[in-house]
Design an enzyme around this catalytic site. Structure first.
Site, short mmCIF file in Angstrom:
data_model
loop_
_atom_site.label_atom_id
_atom_site.label_comp_id
_atom_site.label_asym_id
_atom_site.label_seq_id
_atom_site.Cartn_x
_atom_site.Cartn_y
_atom_site.Cartn_z
N LYS A 22 9.93 -1.02 7.95
CA LYS A 22 8.83 -0.44 7.74
C LYS A 22 7.94 -1.64 8.44
O LYS A 22 7.10 -1.20 9.15
CB LYS A 22 8.67 -0.15 6.37
CG LYS A 22 7.24 0.94 6.43
CD LYS A 22 6.83 1.21 5.46
CE LYS A 22 6.64 0.77 4.10
NZ LYS A 22 4.97 -0.25 4.03
N ASN A 23 8.28 -2.48 7.17
CA ASN A 23 7.26 -3.30 7.00
C ASN A 23 6.86 -3.80 8.85
O ASN A 23 6.27 -4.96 8.56
CB ASN A 23 7.07 -4.44 6.57
CG ASN A 23 6.46 -3.97 5.00
OD1 ASN A 23 5.69 -1.97 5.24
ND2 ASN A 23 6.63 -4.40 3.77
N CYS A 116 -1.23 2.51 0.46
CA CYS A 116 -0.83 2.69 -1.06
C CYS A 116 -2.39 2.69 -2.25
O CYS A 116 -3.16 1.28 -1.35
CB CYS A 116 0.59 1.92 -1.61
SG CYS A 116 1.59 2.14 -0.74
N ARG A 121 -8.07 -4.43 -2.42
CA ARG A 121 -7.22 -4.06 -1.25
C ARG A 121 -7.73 -5.01 0.18
O ARG A 121 -8.27 -4.44 0.75
CB ARG A 121 -5.79 -3.96 -0.74
CG ARG A 121 -4.47 -3.55 -1.62
CD ARG A 121 -3.39 -1.96 -0.80
NE ARG A 121 -2.78 -3.58 -0.51
CZ ARG A 121 -1.70 -2.19 0.45
NH1 ARG A 121 -1.23 -1.27 0.32
NH2 ARG A 121 -0.63 -3.78 0.51
N ASP A 304 6.82 -5.27 -3.80
CA ASP A 304 7.33 -3.68 -3.33
C ASP A 304 8.96 -4.01 -4.55
O ASP A 304 8.89 -2.65 -4.94
CB ASP A 304 7.72 -3.65 -2.16
CG ASP A 304 6.96 -4.16 -1.65
OD1 ASP A 304 7.31 -4.65 -0.51
OD2 ASP A 304 5.33 -4.27 -1.67
N ARG A 396 7.33 7.85 3.06
CA ARG A 396 6.40 6.72 3.82
C ARG A 396 7.23 4.97 4.49
O ARG A 396 7.30 4.74 5.61
CB ARG A 396 4.74 6.48 3.10
CG ARG A 396 3.96 7.18 3.35
CD ARG A 396 2.76 6.65 2.94
NE ARG A 396 2.67 5.12 3.28
CZ ARG A 396 1.94 3.96 2.89
NH1 ARG A 396 2.08 4.14 1.48
NH2 ARG A 396 1.92 2.60 3.31
C1 EPZ Z 1 2.01 -6.33 2.73
O1 EPZ Z 1 0.81 -6.01 2.38
C2 EPZ Z 1 3.15 -4.57 3.01
N1 EPZ Z 1 2.88 -3.85 3.23
C3 EPZ Z 1 3.29 -4.48 1.95
O2 EPZ Z 1 4.63 -4.02 1.17
C4 EPZ Z 1 3.43 -5.54 0.26
O3 EPZ Z 1 3.62 -5.98 -0.45
C5 EPZ Z 1 2.86 -7.22 0.52
O4 EPZ Z 1 2.85 -7.19 2.30
C6 EPZ Z 1 2.84 -8.48 -0.35
O5 EPZ Z 1 4.29 -8.90 0.05
C7 EPZ Z 1 2.96 -4.08 4.76
O6 EPZ Z 1 3.22 -5.40 5.59
C8 EPZ Z 1 2.89 -2.74 5.13
P1 EPZ Z 1 -0.97 -9.15 1.09
P2 EPZ Z 1 -0.04 -6.41 3.16
O7 EPZ Z 1 -1.90 -9.56 3.07
O8 EPZ Z 1 0.09 -7.78 3.61
C9 EPZ Z 1 -4.47 -10.34 -0.88
C10 EPZ Z 1 5.07 -1.36 0.12
O9 EPZ Z 1 5.06 -0.91 -0.35
N2 EPZ Z 1 -5.47 -10.37 -0.07
O10 EPZ Z 1 0.51 -9.67 1.72
O11 EPZ Z 1 -1.92 -5.72 2.83
C11 EPZ Z 1 -3.94 -8.82 -1.07
O12 EPZ Z 1 -4.85 -8.30 -2.35
C12 EPZ Z 1 3.44 -2.58 0.72
O13 EPZ Z 1 5.56 -1.49 1.84
C13 EPZ Z 1 -6.53 -10.53 -0.06
O14 EPZ Z 1 -7.16 -11.15 -0.83
O15 EPZ Z 1 -0.28 -8.09 1.57
C14 EPZ Z 1 -2.85 -9.38 -2.06
O16 EPZ Z 1 -2.85 -9.80 -3.76
C15 EPZ Z 1 2.88 -2.12 -0.66
N3 EPZ Z 1 -7.36 -10.62 1.09
C16 EPZ Z 1 -2.44 -10.43 -1.96
O17 EPZ Z 1 -3.49 -11.09 -1.13
C17 EPZ Z 1 -7.10 -10.37 2.98
O18 EPZ Z 1 -7.42 -10.51 3.23
C18 EPZ Z 1 -0.71 -9.99 -0.50
O19 EPZ Z 1 -1.67 -9.35 0.19
C19 EPZ Z 1 -5.28 -10.01 2.50
C20 EPZ Z 1 -4.85 -10.11 1.51
#
Ligand code: EPZ
Length: 431
Positions: A22-23, A116, A121, A304, A396
């Protein structure tokens, strides 16, 4: 919104075929827009996030041919338009339209994403990356408007390891002038998958999968064909399900290396896990050891899977602790598991889970897709029938969920279809 019913306690065994990631899919679909020709993406998971994304691209005028497990996307007919919140709010990954359209047109106006409810986020790292490449970024009532006369390569250090920001910057940088270096980049396999597609389109990306990615921008990207990697989170979910149900299940069409942290943690608990080239066999055992789990960016234990792992840990011999170092409040499944008889205490980023719980079926609500699969696993090992509201969240990220569970021998059905051979027990009210 649909309910899922599960009659727990059934012996489970068999094989599960894992779908495309998915991701990866939600990044590859917008990435295809960067090509000056048709891109075919195969091993496409038929999940709601993919359906929503294809609707968005059709609305923007892209030519799409969507078959059962592949899609052909031709972005040449796309009309750059403002995408207000509406549909883009339905999924978190709509933010990849920023990087793809900024890279393609030098400008984009797309609403902030949804997705989610895992707590705050932010997207500040995405914006920092686009600004470093020369874009002016403005938030106009929730619509992110970005414009750059010419995107120019830059050296970008990500303050936090972010999957989304890493991919988004890669998308915009692929068509920028000069070289971009992303430091402290995320290393998830889905990032490598996107870099593989872009390189097949003619981009010049090196280092994906490490914490330093070098992108040499190019003017022209061509159409090509790409096959999505298997979904390691779907696979890990079914591995944990097999362990919790004390079942013998072979998970097929996986890349075992992508699941090393999950296999290691399950073995630490006492689960028998054996790996072949493209499959993993999980054999549940009667007794499990309590463990500590700490989530971390790849290749660490994935955030996840902390929710489904919580369900498994209610069944081990003693108390365990699970700490989510990525999201501070990804514990909305805990209240629902408690209603099923689990004994769990949340303290800050950690949950302390008592083992040896006898779970019973009741009415519960899935708040997000991974909380949902945690409740599905709980329903499968509970006494009685569990009714899970919010099955659309689960669908999803889990293609053909009911079919795959039934193939293992589970008695599971959705609201609109009830199996003939079920005497629906009275649903306890969980009080
Ligand atoms: C991706 O989300 C995945 N989603 C998430 O999977 C997964 O949990 C996450 O990566 C972490 O591995 C998709 O790929 C569509 P991040 P993403 O940017 O990219 C902070 C699922 O269940 N952050 O790696 O949105 C953020 O708050 C979903 O399939 C900032 O602070 O996550 C988090 O604490 C849920 N500023 C950490 O970084 C930013 O600009 C990691 O988030 C971006 C992120």
């Amino acid at each position: 919104m649909g309910k899922l019913f599960i009659e727990g306690g059934k012996p489970l065994a068999g094989k599960i075929e894992i779908s495309g990631a998915k991701n990866s899919a939600v990044a590859l679909i917008p990435a295809a827009l960067l090509a000056d020709g048709p891109v075919v993406i195969e091993n496409l998971p038929r999940i709601q996030d993919v359906e929503i994304y294809t609707d968005i691209l059709r609305e923007m005028g892209a030519d799409l041919l969507l078959e059962d497990d592949w899609i052909e996307i031709d972005g040449r007919s796309l009309r750059p338009m403002t995408m207000p919140n509406g549909r883009v709010k339905k999924l978190r990954a709509s933010y990849y339209l920023w990087g793809a359209l900024l890279g393609k047109y030098g400008e984009v106006s797309v609403g902030l994403p949804g997705g989610c409810d895992l707590g705050p986020r932010p997207v500040d790292l995405h914006i920092k990356g686009f600004q470093a490449l020369g874009a002016r970024v403005e938030n106009k009532n929730g619509v992110m408007s970005m414009k750059a006369e010419r995107l120019r390569g830059a050296r970008i250090y990500l303050d936090l390891v972010s999957v989304g920001a890493t991919i988004n910057i890669m998308l915009a940088a692929a068509r920028a002038e000069g070289v971009t270096v992303i430091e402290n980049a995320a290393r998830e396999p889905e990032i490598v998958d996107v870099a593989t597609l872009l390189n097949n389109m003619g981009a010049n990306i090196k280092g994906a999968g490490t914490d330093v990615i070098r992108i040499e921008g190019t003017d022209h990207l061509r159409g090509c064909r790409h096959t999505i990697i298997p979904d390691r989170i779907e696979a890990g979910s079914y591995m944990i399900l097999a362990a919790a149900a004390r079942a013998d299940v072979t998970i097929e069409n996986v890349i075992p290396k992508h699941l090393e942290s999950v296999s290691a943690k399950l073995r630490e608990i006492g689960v028998v896990v054996s790996e072949e080239d493209d499959s993993i066999r999980v054999i549940g055992q009667d007794h499990y050891r309590p463990v500590d789990v700490k989530t971390a960016p790849y290749p660490g234990f994935p955030t996840d899977l902390q929710q489904p792992m919580t369900t498994l840990l209610t069944q081990v011999d003693g108390p365990s602790i699970i700490t989510d170092n990525i999201y501070g409040s990804r514990f909305r499944h805990v209240d629902e598991l408690r209603r099923m008889g689990a004994v769990i205490k949340v303290e800050g980023r950690s949950a302390v889970i008592e083992g040896g719980s006898r779970l019973f079926g009741t009415r519960v609500v899935a708040s997000d897709l991974r909380a949902g699969i945690a409740l599905v696993i709980a329903g499968l090992i509970s006494h009685g029938v569990t009714e899970i509201d919010g099955v659309h969240h689960i669908e999803r990220g889990y293609a053909n969920l009911v079919g795959k569970l039934q193939s293992l021998g589970a008695t599971v059905w959705k609201e609109s279809m009830e199996p003939e051979n079920i005497m629906r027990g009275e649903l306890t009210d969980g009080t």
